[in-house]
Design an enzyme around this catalytic site. Sequence first.
Site, PDB file in Angstrom:
ATOM      1  N   ASN A  93      -2.305  13.710  -1.602  1.00 24.68           N
ATOM      2  CA  ASN A  93      -1.755  12.585  -2.354  1.00 24.68           C
ATOM      3  C   ASN A  93      -0.322  12.243  -1.956  1.00 24.68           C
ATOM      4  OD1 ASN A  93      -1.456  10.739  -4.824  1.00 24.68           O
ATOM      5  ND2 ASN A  93       0.119  12.292  -5.203  1.00 24.68           N
ATOM      6  N   SER A 148      -3.886   3.426   0.359  1.00 30.27           N
ATOM      7  CA  SER A 148      -3.319   2.296  -0.373  1.00 30.27           C
ATOM      8  C   SER A 148      -3.995   1.019   0.096  1.00 30.27           C
ATOM      9  CB  SER A 148      -1.811   2.198  -0.093  1.00 30.27           C
ATOM     10  OG  SER A 148      -1.281   0.973  -0.557  1.00 30.27           O
ATOM     11  N   TYR A 162       4.756   1.415   6.563  1.00 31.22           N
ATOM     12  CA  TYR A 162       3.959   2.097   5.536  1.00 31.22           C
ATOM     13  C   TYR A 162       2.501   1.687   5.622  1.00 31.22           C
ATOM     14  CZ  TYR A 162       2.138   3.280   0.905  1.00 31.22           C
ATOM     15  OH  TYR A 162       1.370   3.758  -0.131  1.00 31.22           O
ATOM     16  N   LYS A 166      -0.843   4.030   6.521  1.00 32.56           N
ATOM     17  CA  LYS A 166      -2.000   4.167   5.643  1.00 32.56           C
ATOM     18  C   LYS A 166      -3.276   3.689   6.330  1.00 32.56           C
ATOM     19  CE  LYS A 166      -0.206   5.975   1.907  1.00 32.56           C
ATOM     20  NZ  LYS A 166      -0.550   7.378   1.518  1.00 32.56           N
TER      21      LYS A 166
END
Length: 277
Positions: A93, A148, A162, A166
């Site tokens: 996580n 995400s 980012y 992901k």
Amino acid sequence: MSRFVGKVAIITGSSNGIGRATAVLLASEGAKVTITGRDSARLQESKDAILKAGVSEYDINSVTADITSSEGQDNLISSTLQKFGKIDILINNAGANIPDANGKTRTEGGIDTFLKMFQLNLQSVVEMTQKIRPHLAKTRGEIVNVSSIAAGPAAQPQGPYYSSAKAALDQYSRSAAIDLISEGIRINVVQPGFVETGFSTVARGLNAEESSKFYNTMGSLPHCIPVGFCAQPEHIASVIAFLADRKASEYIVGQTITADGGSTLVLGFHANFGQKK
């Protein structure tokens, strides 16, 4: 419920938000849990939340560690084995949209920021998967990776590093899932949308009151979150728990479950023309 009785779980990034909610849920349903994060004070808050749920302190292994360091990863695994004797579940996580040290944004962000973003959001998962593989093979265990909706397919110009990390995590998860299923190890992914954790507001410099207002506003906009409210960490934790439960989701392998209240279905064209009048 007691669906995780006899199971041992490691939840990274569990000092707050989704990780904390997941640790509380799994532990309250019988799992022995290793919780971890870099902030010892916030990690203690997670431990207190688990204890408040009626879990014995014996069933909690709290480890202050940096998940991007080899030492931190090794400590997580070794301390879990030492205390509980096995590992059944790994929840990857830990992740963040790391602000650029020089205040650069979008595609102007520095390469050092790019590298840190991939180290935390992808490399740490790869390393943990490699290190924990022999232990999960023994227990026919589960890995759930938290990604995400920033991973796409919609563009994310405000956070390209980012979102790219992901997206890479999603593809790695699919590939690793097929590679490891022959050993009985299942890997799946959860893609959260907006979740009221402070994650989306830290970079904006918002205080607690401003942060709450932001999430409430997002939830009130049908072209942002059609379900009508912003998710709480517990909403995502329940999806993670479903994928970590072999009995409930055994035939799901290498898949991505998007939990976003419908956000990804109303982007672009649909934001203006897809809503009911």
